[in-house]
Design a protein around this motif. Sequence first.
Motif, PDB file in Angstrom:
ATOM      1  N   LEU A  92       0.826  -1.207   0.000  1.00  0.00           N
ATOM      2  CA  LEU A  92       0.000   0.000   0.000  1.00  0.00           C
ATOM      3  C   LEU A  92       0.861   1.258   0.000  1.00  0.00           C
ATOM      4  N   ASN A  93       1.828   1.298   0.873  1.00  0.00           N
ATOM      5  CA  ASN A  93       2.661   2.502   1.008  1.00  0.00           C
ATOM      6  C   ASN A  93       3.556   2.734  -0.196  1.00  0.00           C
ATOM      7  N   LEU A  94       4.084   1.657  -0.769  1.00  0.00           N
ATOM      8  CA  LEU A  94       5.055   1.815  -1.857  1.00  0.00           C
ATOM      9  C   LEU A  94       4.385   2.056  -3.208  1.00  0.00           C
ATOM     10  N   TYR A  95       3.281   1.381  -3.467  1.00  0.00           N
ATOM     11  CA  TYR A  95       2.672   1.429  -4.794  1.00  0.00           C
ATOM     12  C   TYR A  95       1.298   2.115  -4.816  1.00  0.00           C
ATOM     13  N   THR A  96       0.424   1.669  -3.923  1.00  0.00           N
ATOM     14  CA  THR A  96      -0.973   2.070  -4.026  1.00  0.00           C
ATOM     15  C   THR A  96      -1.198   3.532  -3.694  1.00  0.00           C
ATOM     16  N   PHE A  97      -0.734   3.951  -2.544  1.00  0.00           N
ATOM     17  CA  PHE A  97      -1.026   5.310  -2.118  1.00  0.00           C
ATOM     18  C   PHE A  97      -0.438   6.362  -3.060  1.00  0.00           C
ATOM     19  N   PRO A  98       0.818   6.211  -3.549  1.00  0.00           N
ATOM     20  CA  PRO A  98       1.306   7.202  -4.510  1.00  0.00           C
ATOM     21  C   PRO A  98       0.450   7.294  -5.770  1.00  0.00           C
ATOM     22  N   GLU A  99      -0.026   6.165  -6.270  1.00  0.00           N
ATOM     23  CA  GLU A  99      -0.878   6.189  -7.462  1.00  0.00           C
ATOM     24  C   GLU A  99      -2.218   6.837  -7.155  1.00  0.00           C
ATOM     25  N   GLU A 100      -2.808   6.515  -6.004  1.00  0.00           N
ATOM     26  CA  GLU A 100      -4.123   7.062  -5.686  1.00  0.00           C
ATOM     27  C   GLU A 100      -4.086   8.575  -5.484  1.00  0.00           C
ATOM     28  N   MET A 101      -2.949   9.124  -5.123  1.00  0.00           N
ATOM     29  CA  MET A 101      -2.851  10.577  -4.943  1.00  0.00           C
ATOM     30  C   MET A 101      -3.094  11.332  -6.236  1.00  0.00           C
ATOM     31  N   ARG A 102      -2.970  10.666  -7.377  1.00  0.00           N
ATOM     32  CA  ARG A 102      -3.132  11.325  -8.676  1.00  0.00           C
ATOM     33  C   ARG A 102      -4.600  11.559  -9.034  1.00  0.00           C
ATOM     34  N   PHE A 103      -5.520  10.985  -8.259  1.00  0.00           N
ATOM     35  CA  PHE A 103      -6.919  11.000  -8.669  1.00  0.00           C
ATOM     36  C   PHE A 103      -7.672  12.238  -8.222  1.00  0.00           C
ATOM     37  N   GLY A 104      -6.960  13.207  -7.676  1.00  0.00           N
ATOM     38  CA  GLY A 104      -7.555  14.515  -7.487  1.00  0.00           C
ATOM     39  C   GLY A 104      -7.733  15.244  -8.800  1.00  0.00           C
ATOM     40  N   SER A 105      -7.060  14.762  -9.837  1.00  0.00           N
ATOM     41  CA  SER A 105      -7.198  15.326 -11.184  1.00  0.00           C
ATOM     42  C   SER A 105      -8.377  14.672 -11.884  1.00  0.00           C
ATOM     43  N   PRO A 106      -9.421  15.446 -12.222  1.00  0.00           N
ATOM     44  CA  PRO A 106     -10.554  14.846 -12.944  1.00  0.00           C
ATOM     45  C   PRO A 106     -10.150  14.212 -14.265  1.00  0.00           C
ATOM     46  N   ASP A 107      -9.190  14.817 -14.965  1.00  0.00           N
ATOM     47  CA  ASP A 107      -8.771  14.272 -16.253  1.00  0.00           C
ATOM     48  C   ASP A 107      -8.084  12.925 -16.086  1.00  0.00           C
ATOM     49  N   TYR A 108      -7.204  12.828 -15.082  1.00  0.00           N
ATOM     50  CA  TYR A 108      -6.524  11.551 -14.872  1.00  0.00           C
ATOM     51  C   TYR A 108      -7.512  10.493 -14.395  1.00  0.00           C
ATOM     52  N   ALA A 109      -8.409  10.873 -13.513  1.00  0.00           N
ATOM     53  CA  ALA A 109      -9.414   9.925 -13.032  1.00  0.00           C
ATOM     54  C   ALA A 109     -10.259   9.404 -14.190  1.00  0.00           C
ATOM     55  N   MET A 110     -10.660  10.278 -15.093  1.00  0.00           N
ATOM     56  CA  MET A 110     -11.459   9.846 -16.238  1.00  0.00           C
ATOM     57  C   MET A 110     -10.648   8.967 -17.186  1.00  0.00           C
ATOM     58  N   GLU A 111      -9.375   9.285 -17.369  1.00  0.00           N
ATOM     59  CA  GLU A 111      -8.518   8.456 -18.221  1.00  0.00           C
ATOM     60  C   GLU A 111      -8.446   7.024 -17.692  1.00  0.00           C
ATOM     61  N   ILE A 112      -8.237   6.875 -16.396  1.00  0.00           N
ATOM     62  CA  ILE A 112      -8.103   5.538 -15.822  1.00  0.00           C
ATOM     63  C   ILE A 112      -9.458   4.839 -15.748  1.00  0.00           C
ATOM     64  N   ALA A 113     -10.516   5.562 -15.418  1.00  0.00           N
ATOM     65  CA  ALA A 113     -11.847   4.950 -15.384  1.00  0.00           C
ATOM     66  C   ALA A 113     -12.217   4.393 -16.754  1.00  0.00           C
ATOM     67  N   THR A 114     -11.959   5.165 -17.800  1.00  0.00           N
ATOM     68  CA  THR A 114     -12.251   4.711 -19.159  1.00  0.00           C
ATOM     69  C   THR A 114     -11.402   3.510 -19.522  1.00  0.00           C
ATOM     70  N   ARG A 115     -10.120   3.577 -19.195  1.00  0.00           N
ATOM     71  CA  ARG A 115      -9.222   2.451 -19.488  1.00  0.00           C
ATOM     72  C   ARG A 115      -9.686   1.194 -18.759  1.00  0.00           C
ATOM     73  N   TYR A 116     -10.030   1.356 -17.485  1.00  0.00           N
ATOM     74  CA  TYR A 116     -10.458   0.206 -16.688  1.00  0.00           C
ATOM     75  C   TYR A 116     -11.718  -0.440 -17.274  1.00  0.00           C
ATOM     76  N   LEU A 117     -12.713   0.358 -17.637  1.00  0.00           N
ATOM     77  CA  LEU A 117     -13.946  -0.199 -18.174  1.00  0.00           C
ATOM     78  C   LEU A 117     -13.737  -0.818 -19.555  1.00  0.00           C
ATOM     79  N   ASP A 118     -12.805  -0.285 -20.338  1.00  0.00           N
ATOM     80  CA  ASP A 118     -12.454  -0.913 -21.611  1.00  0.00           C
ATOM     81  C   ASP A 118     -11.815  -2.286 -21.385  1.00  0.00           C
TER      82      ASP A 118
END
Length: 432
Positions: free
Chosen positions: A94-120
């Motif tokens: 969690l500390n090494l990988y997960t939390f640093p990645e999750e910090m990026r999701f304050g950006s609506p554009d990045y969140a939408m990019e990953i949400a779209t990728r995930y659903l694809d």
Amino acid sequence: MTQETILKGLVLSFNGSPFDGAPEDAVDLHEAVVLRDGKIAALGTAEALTSSHPQASVTDHGEKLILAGFVDAHVHYPQTAMIASWGKRLIDWLNLYTFPEEMRFGSPDYAMEIATRYLDITAAQGTTTMCSFCTIHPESVDAFFLAAKARGQRVVAGKTCMDRNAPDGLRDTARAAYDQSKALLEKWHGVDRISYAITPRFSPTSTPEQLEAMGALWAEHADCLMQTHLSEQTDEIDWVRSLFPDARDYLDTYEAHGLLGANGLYGHAIHLEPRERDRLREHGAALIHCPTSNTFIGSGLFDMAGLMDEGQRIGLATDTGGGSSFSMLRTMAAAYEVAQLRGTALHPAQLLWLATVGSARSLRMDDCIGNIAPGMEADVVVLDLASTPAIAQRHVEADHLWEAVFPTIMMGDDRAITEVWICGRKVTHQMG
């Protein structure tokens, strides 16, 4: 004008649980299914359905298997980009990988990019519904729901709440968690095919005050699901014990704050005490088995046979990205392997049921998804049971259905996914 589609093939539906008796007896087979206005309209013989629905478009899938779309009951869509990160136990991971990645999701554009990728990616794997943790950022919830709404997809998700033992930028407060979760719930819950889940990550990252606030919100919106984690690793349990010295056990850290109930989803649930098992069963809560994650992070072996015998409600999940695959086929294979290590050989019908009806039951949605039956929503996957040379040479030797299906469960991947239908619409954009 009403649009009807007939899919011909080997149509599999469940008439009950394959864990309650002979697994084969829980399965009905049909020659065709009619999709109309986003719902399953009829099942039956190909001749009867084509003659009674003469205006329908017909696709003949031959010997391919047609069943309900897969339901993934526990995922973290924000971990899509960091799936298969090497080598750590849960807390370090969690500390090494997960939390640093999750910090990026304050950006609506990045969140939408990953949400779209995930659903694809997941559509390409035959998954039509999932229940996802987001991040602490409301933007991460909005992005996921917007992407799902555009596809007409049935999904569940919620803002992940953490107010301690997480880095700066990933902590909220008890008040902010309540206020933001309530606002998102009121904005999204019940819109189209979207459901909100109240989402404290797990006890170590929430103070008692925050857990109390989440329990209060759930009491106010009892129809919502509540998702969290429970007893994933032994060192995690020790950590919980040190943080909650007055708690009877891990589950009690939720129970004491109003976070145990029939609409609760408890991910992992590997190392349960007898009292915890009793209380979970008494409440009708759902335990979500995440086998690829449990083996990847070294968590332990889920007691499928024992928990099923007790009458527990159990769903199946990839746990992206602690889980090492987006595929529910791979997840079924891992569930089979974990059960084998505990002395049980799960039947192919049981594995398919867990990935469809079982997971839908865990989400309290088995009245609308997870099975092919008249009136159910038309989320459908078509499986090629001879998708690779290795699988095909096993398939040609099969003497019965389950010998034909099992190699695809154990060795299949996105190449086995011939078609995916979400709410009666064929998915055309898929990532391999």
